[in-house]
Each structure stands twice: as C-alpha cells, then as structure tokens.
Design a protein around this motif. Structure first.
Motif, PDB file in Angstrom:
ATOM      1  N   GLU A   7       0.598  -1.221   0.113  1.00 57.42           N
ATOM      2  CA  GLU A   7      -0.394   0.197  -0.244  1.00 57.42           C
ATOM      3  C   GLU A   7       0.752   0.769   0.141  1.00 57.42           C
ATOM      4  OE1 GLU A   7      -3.402  -0.541   2.186  1.00 57.42           O
ATOM      5  OE2 GLU A   7      -2.473  -2.302   3.350  1.00 57.42           O
ATOM      6  N   TYR A   8       0.303   1.944  -0.845  1.00 55.52           N
ATOM      7  CA  TYR A   8       1.049   3.256  -0.965  1.00 55.52           C
ATOM      8  C   TYR A   8       0.656   5.460  -1.536  1.00 55.52           C
ATOM      9  CZ  TYR A   8      -0.088   2.508  -5.748  1.00 55.52           C
ATOM     10  OH  TYR A   8      -0.908   2.078  -7.063  1.00 55.52           O
ATOM     11  N   LEU A   9       0.848   5.658  -1.153  1.00 58.33           N
ATOM     12  CA  LEU A   9       0.544   7.126  -1.272  1.00 58.33           C
ATOM     13  C   LEU A   9       0.826   8.165  -2.229  1.00 58.33           C
ATOM     14  CD1 LEU A   9       0.826   9.637   0.211  1.00 58.33           C
ATOM     15  CD2 LEU A   9      -0.242   8.101   2.284  1.00 58.33           C
ATOM     16  N   TYR A  10       0.083   9.036  -2.959  1.00 61.53           N
ATOM     17  CA  TYR A  10       0.444   9.913  -3.788  1.00 61.53           C
ATOM     18  C   TYR A  10      -0.314  11.129  -2.624  1.00 61.53           C
ATOM     19  CZ  TYR A  10       1.512  13.922  -7.331  1.00 61.53           C
ATOM     20  OH  TYR A  10       2.060  15.205  -7.326  1.00 61.53           O
ATOM     21  N   ARG A  40      11.924  -1.476   2.666  1.00 62.30           N
ATOM     22  CA  ARG A  40      12.714  -0.466   2.658  1.00 62.30           C
ATOM     23  C   ARG A  40      13.975  -0.263   2.577  1.00 62.30           C
ATOM     24  NH1 ARG A  40       9.242   2.472   6.299  1.00 62.30           N
ATOM     25  NH2 ARG A  40       7.114   1.188   6.776  1.00 62.30           N
ATOM     26  N   GLN A  41      14.809  -1.618   2.126  1.00 65.89           N
ATOM     27  CA  GLN A  41      15.872  -1.199   1.473  1.00 65.89           C
ATOM     28  C   GLN A  41      15.791  -1.020   0.077  1.00 65.89           C
ATOM     29  OE1 GLN A  41      19.402  -2.111   3.697  1.00 65.89           O
ATOM     30  NE2 GLN A  41      17.853  -2.475   5.121  1.00 65.89           N
ATOM     31  N   GLY A  42      14.931  -1.572  -0.652  1.00 65.73           N
ATOM     32  CA  GLY A  42      14.796  -0.517  -1.570  1.00 65.73           C
ATOM     33  C   GLY A  42      14.325   0.919  -1.741  1.00 65.73           C
ATOM     34  N   LEU A  43      13.765   1.226  -0.981  1.00 68.93           N
ATOM     35  CA  LEU A  43      13.317   3.120  -0.469  1.00 68.93           C
ATOM     36  C   LEU A  43      13.308   4.003  -0.637  1.00 68.93           C
ATOM     37  CD1 LEU A  43      10.484   1.919   1.272  1.00 68.93           C
ATOM     38  CD2 LEU A  43       9.889   2.233  -0.820  1.00 68.93           C
ATOM     39  N   ILE A  44      13.898   5.068  -0.948  1.00 70.23           N
ATOM     40  CA  ILE A  44      15.253   6.409  -0.868  1.00 70.23           C
ATOM     41  C   ILE A  44      14.300   6.535   0.630  1.00 70.23           C
ATOM     42  CG2 ILE A  44      15.460   8.971  -1.426  1.00 70.23           C
ATOM     43  CD1 ILE A  44      13.567   7.874  -4.250  1.00 70.23           C
ATOM     44  N   ASP A  45      15.570   6.601   1.202  1.00 67.93           N
ATOM     45  CA  ASP A  45      15.430   7.195   2.833  1.00 67.93           C
ATOM     46  C   ASP A  45      14.640   6.140   4.250  1.00 67.93           C
ATOM     47  OD1 ASP A  45      16.467   9.273   2.847  1.00 67.93           O
ATOM     48  OD2 ASP A  45      14.671  10.539   2.340  1.00 67.93           O
ATOM     49  N   GLY A  46      14.390   4.873   3.198  1.00 70.15           N
ATOM     50  CA  GLY A  46      13.032   4.498   4.247  1.00 70.15           C
ATOM     51  C   GLY A  46      11.552   4.215   4.116  1.00 70.15           C
ATOM     52  N   GLU A  47      11.627   4.703   2.558  1.00 64.97           N
ATOM     53  CA  GLU A  47      10.251   5.557   2.716  1.00 64.97           C
ATOM     54  C   GLU A  47       9.081   5.769   1.241  1.00 64.97           C
ATOM     55  OE1 GLU A  47       7.008   8.982   4.948  1.00 64.97           O
ATOM     56  OE2 GLU A  47       9.079   8.749   5.551  1.00 64.97           O
ATOM     57  N   TYR A  48       9.955   6.142  -0.074  1.00 65.26           N
ATOM     58  CA  TYR A  48       9.705   6.916  -0.867  1.00 65.26           C
ATOM     59  C   TYR A  48      10.319   5.988  -1.568  1.00 65.26           C
ATOM     60  CZ  TYR A  48       9.103  10.618   1.880  1.00 65.26           C
ATOM     61  OH  TYR A  48       8.881  11.977   3.044  1.00 65.26           O
ATOM     62  N   PHE A  49       9.358   5.935  -3.177  1.00 66.37           N
ATOM     63  CA  PHE A  49      10.094   5.256  -4.156  1.00 66.37           C
ATOM     64  C   PHE A  49       9.525   6.238  -5.864  1.00 66.37           C
ATOM     65  CE2 PHE A  49       5.358   3.398  -3.088  1.00 66.37           C
ATOM     66  CZ  PHE A  49       5.174   2.981  -4.104  1.00 66.37           C
ATOM     67  N   TYR A  50       9.694   5.949  -6.708  1.00 68.86           N
ATOM     68  CA  TYR A  50       9.228   6.464  -7.558  1.00 68.86           C
ATOM     69  C   TYR A  50       8.527   5.311  -8.483  1.00 68.86           C
ATOM     70  CZ  TYR A  50      13.300   9.334  -7.452  1.00 68.86           C
ATOM     71  OH  TYR A  50      14.268  10.499  -7.952  1.00 68.86           O
ATOM     72  N   PRO A  51       7.328   5.938  -9.108  1.00 66.13           N
ATOM     73  CA  PRO A  51       5.927   4.869  -8.891  1.00 66.13           C
ATOM     74  C   PRO A  51       6.048   4.259 -10.625  1.00 66.13           C
ATOM     75  CG  PRO A  51       5.747   7.571  -9.552  1.00 66.13           C
ATOM     76  CD  PRO A  51       7.137   7.611  -8.442  1.00 66.13           C
ATOM     77  N   GLN A  52       7.439   4.923 -10.995  1.00 67.67           N
ATOM     78  CA  GLN A  52       7.353   4.300 -12.862  1.00 67.67           C
ATOM     79  C   GLN A  52       8.103   3.600 -12.639  1.00 67.67           C
ATOM     80  OE1 GLN A  52       8.485   7.462 -11.112  1.00 67.67           O
ATOM     81  NE2 GLN A  52       9.098   8.867 -12.747  1.00 67.67           N
ATOM     82  N   GLU A  76       2.998   3.215   2.205  1.00 64.18           N
ATOM     83  CA  GLU A  76       2.433   2.999   3.534  1.00 64.18           C
ATOM     84  C   GLU A  76       2.578   1.625   4.160  1.00 64.18           C
ATOM     85  OE1 GLU A  76      -0.862   4.843   4.834  1.00 64.18           O
ATOM     86  OE2 GLU A  76       0.685   6.467   4.012  1.00 64.18           O
ATOM     87  N   GLN A  77       2.410   0.145   3.499  1.00 67.73           N
ATOM     88  CA  GLN A  77       2.248  -0.949   4.776  1.00 67.73           C
ATOM     89  C   GLN A  77       2.044  -1.532   3.879  1.00 67.73           C
ATOM     90  OE1 GLN A  77      -0.654  -0.820   7.513  1.00 67.73           O
ATOM     91  NE2 GLN A  77      -2.017  -1.510   5.916  1.00 67.73           N
ATOM     92  N   ILE A  78       3.354  -2.554   3.935  1.00 65.65           N
ATOM     93  CA  ILE A  78       3.121  -4.171   3.513  1.00 65.65           C
ATOM     94  C   ILE A  78       1.822  -5.297   4.472  1.00 65.65           C
ATOM     95  CG2 ILE A  78       4.852  -4.899   4.474  1.00 65.65           C
ATOM     96  CD1 ILE A  78       3.854  -5.837   1.209  1.00 65.65           C
ATOM     97  N   SER A  79       0.851  -5.499   4.130  1.00 64.24           N
ATOM     98  CA  SER A  79       0.276  -6.974   4.889  1.00 64.24           C
ATOM     99  C   SER A  79      -0.440  -7.723   4.254  1.00 64.24           C
ATOM    100  CB  SER A  79      -0.939  -6.191   4.904  1.00 64.24           C
ATOM    101  OG  SER A  79      -1.364  -5.615   4.007  1.00 64.24           O
ATOM    102  N   GLU A  80      -0.508  -9.038   4.480  1.00 61.56           N
ATOM    103  CA  GLU A  80      -0.990 -10.678   4.292  1.00 61.56           C
ATOM    104  C   GLU A  80      -2.334 -10.085   3.449  1.00 61.56           C
ATOM    105  OE1 GLU A  80       0.104 -12.777   7.414  1.00 61.56           O
ATOM    106  OE2 GLU A  80       2.215 -13.523   6.408  1.00 61.56           O
ATOM    107  N   THR A  81      -3.349 -11.212   2.449  1.00 63.21           N
ATOM    108  CA  THR A  81      -3.591 -11.053   1.887  1.00 63.21           C
ATOM    109  C   THR A  81      -4.224 -12.401   1.963  1.00 63.21           C
ATOM    110  OG1 THR A  81      -5.701  -9.671   0.994  1.00 63.21           O
ATOM    111  CG2 THR A  81      -3.394  -9.539  -0.102  1.00 63.21           C
TER     112      THR A  81
END
Length: 101
Positions: A7-10, A40-52, A76-81
């Motif tokens: 889950e993410y947000l703009y 989180r290892q792949g995110l910018i500052d552990g929080e952001y990413f490029y949507p492209q 935002e978060q990762i969850s099981e579904t």
C-alpha cells in the motif's frame, strides 16, 4: 497461501492524498517482517519510491495541476491478504523493480 498487499500514497503539494495498492504473489512464502525489511532497503530514505519503476500513475481529475509533483510516492504498509486477486507482480519481479537491480 497468504499473499502480499503493498500500500502506498501520492501526496501533492497541496497535501491532497490518493491511495493505491499492488498485489504481490508471495511465492517464496516470505514472512511479513522480512518482506517489509526488503522493501525498505529498496526505498529512498526507507519511505519513498519512484512510481515509474512499478508502472504506477495515480494522477486524477481531483488534483490541481499546479500542485502535481511528478516525483516520489510514499510507502504506507505491507500486509498479508487472502483476497482472490489478480497479481500485479511475483515477489522477485517486484523487489527487483523497486530496487532497480
């Protein structure tokens, strides 16, 4: 098998938020805490990413064009579904796109 929901947000310059999610087939049966660690290892500052990198575009008619920042999205978060879903990614493909490997 429980799969994963990323889950993410703009957030635009006026703080208007649009939420989205991607479904990931957990074919490796990763524990949720380990999946979040890898993300989180792949995110910018552990929080952001490029949507492209993930093929995401959340822009809508509700956004003011002058407020659009064509840059990062926020994790935002990762969850099981157990939802019956069409998977956007297999885990390996998702994490390699996120980390640009």
């Amino acid at each position: 098998m429980r799969n994963l929901k990323f889950e993410y947000l703009y957030r635009d310059a006026g703080n208007y938020k649009i939420f989205g999610s991607l479904y990931i087939k957990n074919n490796l049966l990763l524990p949720l805490d380990y999946a979040e660690f890898q993300i989180r290892q792949g995110l910018i500052d552990g929080e952001y990413f490029y949507p492209q990198e993930l093929g995401i575009n959340l822009f809508s008619e509700h956004l003011n064009p002058s407020n659009i920042f064509d840059g990062w999205y926020e994790f935002e978060q990762i969850s099981e579904t157990e939802e019956v879903i069409k998977y956007d990614f297999q885990w390996q493909d998702f994490i390699s796109r996120l980390t640009r490997e």
